[in-house]
Write a protein that holds these residues in place. Structure first.
Motif, PDB file in Angstrom:
ATOM      1  N   LEU A  80      53.992  11.301 129.917  1.00 50.17           N
ATOM      2  CA  LEU A  80      55.276  11.606 130.542  1.00 50.17           C
ATOM      3  C   LEU A  80      56.383  10.669 130.071  1.00 50.17           C
ATOM      4  CD1 LEU A  80      56.615  13.499 132.598  1.00 50.17           C
ATOM      5  CD2 LEU A  80      56.006  11.856 134.370  1.00 50.17           C
ATOM      6  N   TYR A  81      56.065   9.381 129.966  1.00 48.59           N
ATOM      7  CA  TYR A  81      57.076   8.383 129.613  1.00 48.59           C
ATOM      8  C   TYR A  81      56.798   7.796 128.247  1.00 48.59           C
ATOM      9  CZ  TYR A  81      58.408   8.720 134.489  1.00 48.59           C
ATOM     10  OH  TYR A  81      58.822   9.192 135.705  1.00 48.59           O
ATOM     11  N   VAL A 103      49.702  22.572 128.449  1.00 49.93           N
ATOM     12  CA  VAL A 103      50.077  21.164 128.351  1.00 49.93           C
ATOM     13  C   VAL A 103      49.626  20.451 129.615  1.00 49.93           C
ATOM     14  CG1 VAL A 103      51.975  19.517 128.067  1.00 49.93           C
ATOM     15  CG2 VAL A 103      52.086  21.769 126.936  1.00 49.93           C
ATOM     16  N   VAL A 104      48.839  19.396 129.407  1.00 50.26           N
ATOM     17  CA  VAL A 104      48.412  18.529 130.501  1.00 50.26           C
ATOM     18  C   VAL A 104      49.236  17.258 130.382  1.00 50.26           C
ATOM     19  CG1 VAL A 104      46.505  17.225 131.505  1.00 50.26           C
ATOM     20  CG2 VAL A 104      46.084  19.501 130.517  1.00 50.26           C
ATOM     21  N   VAL A 105      49.979  16.935 131.420  1.00 50.18           N
ATOM     22  CA  VAL A 105      50.844  15.761 131.403  1.00 50.18           C
ATOM     23  C   VAL A 105      50.130  14.598 132.077  1.00 50.18           C
ATOM     24  CG1 VAL A 105      53.035  14.806 132.248  1.00 50.18           C
ATOM     25  CG2 VAL A 105      52.953  17.133 131.338  1.00 50.18           C
ATOM     26  N   ALA A 106      50.241  13.417 131.466  1.00 46.20           N
ATOM     27  CA  ALA A 106      49.634  12.203 132.008  1.00 46.20           C
ATOM     28  C   ALA A 106      50.711  11.153 132.223  1.00 46.20           C
ATOM     29  CB  ALA A 106      48.581  11.673 131.046  1.00 46.20           C
ATOM     30  N   SER A 107      50.537  10.367 133.288  1.00 45.34           N
ATOM     31  CA  SER A 107      51.503   9.304 133.568  1.00 45.34           C
ATOM     32  C   SER A 107      50.828   8.133 134.257  1.00 45.34           C
ATOM     33  CB  SER A 107      52.631   9.836 134.452  1.00 45.34           C
ATOM     34  OG  SER A 107      53.503   8.775 134.805  1.00 45.34           O
ATOM     35  N   GLY A 108      51.331   6.966 133.972  1.00 43.06           N
ATOM     36  CA  GLY A 108      50.843   5.747 134.616  1.00 43.06           C
ATOM     37  C   GLY A 108      51.457   5.516 135.982  1.00 43.06           C
ATOM     38  N   ALA A 118      56.673  17.775 136.235  1.00 37.73           N
ATOM     39  CA  ALA A 118      55.889  18.245 135.092  1.00 37.73           C
ATOM     40  C   ALA A 118      55.457  19.700 135.299  1.00 37.73           C
ATOM     41  CB  ALA A 118      54.677  17.350 134.878  1.00 37.73           C
ATOM     42  N   ILE A 119      54.941  20.001 136.470  1.00 35.76           N
ATOM     43  CA  ILE A 119      54.494  21.359 136.768  1.00 35.76           C
ATOM     44  C   ILE A 119      55.685  22.329 136.736  1.00 35.76           C
ATOM     45  CG2 ILE A 119      53.443  22.873 138.513  1.00 35.76           C
ATOM     46  CD1 ILE A 119      51.453  20.889 137.138  1.00 35.76           C
ATOM     47  N   ALA A 123      54.023  22.440 132.838  1.00 39.24           N
ATOM     48  CA  ALA A 123      52.714  21.813 132.597  1.00 39.24           C
ATOM     49  C   ALA A 123      51.614  22.594 133.294  1.00 39.24           C
ATOM     50  CB  ALA A 123      52.711  20.370 133.094  1.00 39.24           C
ATOM     51  N   PHE A 124      50.452  22.641 132.669  1.00 36.55           N
ATOM     52  CA  PHE A 124      49.276  23.258 133.279  1.00 36.55           C
ATOM     53  C   PHE A 124      48.772  22.397 134.425  1.00 36.55           C
ATOM     54  CE2 PHE A 124      44.637  23.491 133.563  1.00 36.55           C
ATOM     55  CZ  PHE A 124      44.470  24.835 133.846  1.00 36.55           C
ATOM     56  N   ASP A 125      48.770  21.076 134.205  1.00 32.85           N
ATOM     57  CA  ASP A 125      48.287  20.142 135.222  1.00 32.85           C
ATOM     58  C   ASP A 125      48.848  18.761 134.930  1.00 32.85           C
ATOM     59  OD1 ASP A 125      46.897  19.191 137.433  1.00 32.85           O
ATOM     60  OD2 ASP A 125      44.954  19.932 136.770  1.00 32.85           O
ATOM     61  N   PHE A 126      48.653  17.874 135.868  1.00 36.94           N
ATOM     62  CA  PHE A 126      49.141  16.498 135.788  1.00 36.94           C
ATOM     63  C   PHE A 126      47.981  15.575 136.131  1.00 36.94           C
ATOM     64  CE2 PHE A 126      50.880  12.706 137.793  1.00 36.94           C
ATOM     65  CZ  PHE A 126      51.870  12.329 136.920  1.00 36.94           C
TER      66      PHE A 126
END
Length: 157
Positions: A80-81, A103-108, A118-119, A123-126
């Protein structure tokens, strides 16, 4: 344009699209692009997915991810960032170029608004970082299943 009828056919993880029976989460031939500015995150995720049969490509920025979309990926794992073009800016561009690729979004960060944004952006998922092995494998398998269900003229392996 996404086929809404196909979206309705997407079923929960571990269920076949046609029979409802349990299926493997193994990718076996799936193609994934991992876009993350953190080399270690890219490397760890890539090694894990490769051991599960994924064909993995890596990008260190949103710009590089977009440049690599000439390949027909099943899934994009998108941070994400990132410096430059952020994941939230890259996501709609990916969907415009490759509308069936999930697209699967990831974030810290654990901010609920990040996942919601994101959704909302397609995005498909987070998933949250640090990324857990089981969550990564299950989420990417479901995303691939969705891509195969949505992409026209593609038989499921």
């Amino acid at each position: 344009m996404v086929n809404r009828d196909a979206v309705d056919k997407i079923v929960p993880l571990h269920q076949s699209l046609t029979t409802g029976e349990a299926v493997s989460t193994s990718a076996k031939g799936g193609k994934i692009l991992i876009a993350d500015d953190d080399r270690i995150v890219r490397s760890v995720c890539a090694r894990l997915l490769e051991t599960e049969g994924w064909e993995v490509s890596e990008a260190q920025s949103g710009e590089e991810a977009l440049a690599k979309l000439s390949v027909n990926y099943d899934v994009v794992l998108l941070d994400l960032y990132m410096p430059g073009l952020s994941g939230i800016e890259t996501l709609p561009k990916i969907k415009a170029i490759a509308p069936y690729t999930q697209v699967v979004v990831a974030s810290g960060t654990d901010h609920p608004r990040d996942g919601a944004a994101a959704i909302k952006s397609g995005a498909f998922d987070f998933i949250s970082k640090p990324i857990q092995k089981t969550e990564l494998l299950e989420t990417t398998a479901r995303a691939r299943q969705a891509t195969l269900a949505l992409r026209p003229n593609v038989r499921q392996a």
